[in-house]
Motif scaffolding. Sequence first.
Motif, short mmCIF file in Angstrom:
data_model
loop_
_atom_site.label_atom_id
_atom_site.label_comp_id
_atom_site.label_asym_id
_atom_site.label_seq_id
_atom_site.Cartn_x
_atom_site.Cartn_y
_atom_site.Cartn_z
N THR A 143 0.84 -1.20 0.00
CA THR A 143 0.00 0.00 0.00
C THR A 143 0.88 1.25 0.00
OG1 THR A 143 -0.15 -0.01 2.43
CG2 THR A 143 -1.90 -1.14 1.21
N VAL A 144 0.30 2.33 -0.50
CA VAL A 144 0.99 3.63 -0.53
C VAL A 144 0.05 4.65 0.09
CG1 VAL A 144 2.06 5.39 -1.95
CG2 VAL A 144 2.26 2.99 -2.61
N ILE A 188 4.39 7.15 1.89
CA ILE A 188 4.99 6.02 2.60
C ILE A 188 4.53 4.72 1.95
CG2 ILE A 188 5.02 4.74 4.78
CD1 ILE A 188 6.73 7.22 4.90
N ILE A 189 5.48 3.82 1.71
CA ILE A 189 5.17 2.49 1.17
C ILE A 189 5.10 1.51 2.34
CG2 ILE A 189 5.96 0.64 -0.35
CD1 ILE A 189 7.67 2.86 -1.79
N GLU A 190 4.02 0.75 2.41
CA GLU A 190 3.87 -0.23 3.48
C GLU A 190 3.65 -1.63 2.91
OE1 GLU A 190 2.05 2.14 7.32
OE2 GLU A 190 0.65 1.13 5.98
N ILE A 195 6.23 -0.11 7.50
CA ILE A 195 6.88 0.79 6.56
C ILE A 195 8.02 0.07 5.84
CG2 ILE A 195 8.21 2.92 6.30
CD1 ILE A 195 6.69 4.05 8.69
N ALA A 196 7.98 0.12 4.51
CA ALA A 196 9.00 -0.54 3.69
C ALA A 196 9.80 0.44 2.86
CB ALA A 196 8.35 -1.58 2.78
N GLY A 197 9.23 1.62 2.58
CA GLY A 197 9.92 2.57 1.72
C GLY A 197 9.18 3.88 1.65
N LYS A 198 9.60 4.72 0.69
CA LYS A 198 8.98 6.04 0.55
C LYS A 198 9.25 6.58 -0.83
CE LYS A 198 12.99 8.68 1.10
NZ LYS A 198 13.46 9.89 0.42
#
Length: 276
Positions: A143-144, A188-190, A195-198
């Motif tokens: 998800t973002v 934010i990437i989840e 949280i996995a990235g951005k």
Amino acid sequence: MLMKEELKNIKLLQQICEEEGQLQLKLNFDMLESRSENRKEDFFHYEDGKLVGFLGSYYFGNKVEICGMVNPEFRRRGIFSKLLEEALEEAKKRVAKTILLNAPTESQSAKEFLKNIPCTLSLVEYQMKWEKVSELPDDPTVTVRPSFSGDDTEAEIQLDVQCFGLNEKEARQYKLETKDLDTDVRLIIEVDGKIAGKMRLSEMNGEAWIFGFAVFPELQGKGIGRKALSKVVKMEDEKGFSIFLEVEAKNAHALRLYESCGFRSYHSQEYYKVNF
């Protein structure tokens, strides 16, 4: 903070220079429109009330990128040399460790000028535009969402440290300097709620540019980046934006990722490291 008239004059000069050279300058208008009043980052040269020379400095931690232009009718008069001298002096005052001069690959006038500067080619960056070639995957496990909490900000800082080579002090300073950009959307990437990235989106004039795209190193290679990028591309496409991003030429993994999502190179920028 730059005045509306100054921004208008910069855009007009950019149009003149790009049309003459059949190239694209990288002037980072999202940053120009959100300048701090406390720092000297932009340098102007006027002739008879007309802007004929401009140079912008863009700070990222202890690194500064410099890009400028001079009206073709006013070149070979030392205007750019004067602007660059001012910008370099300011960069030294701010103890910049790396100074990069940016020039479009197609610019012959820039290449001639750089022959007289003590600098070496540091990197080449592709500018890429998305072309709708096929349907993008939609995986619900990734998800973002917008960045909004202190934990989100902390994760963004750590991603800048681990993925972009900034130290923690530089990453925090950069986050502070860019937190109020009006054109920006921080994402934010989840994965499974963690949280996995951005990434950062800049939406201006019908264009959406993707910056600062990163996934924590221990999570890379699992398809998270491609799935997240696909979601953002679909979201921006539905808004009616043309979608762009930039990638360093030697980053083959990122280049393949972007191409797999439908991005194609259309321009490139060269960066020359000033030897001082």
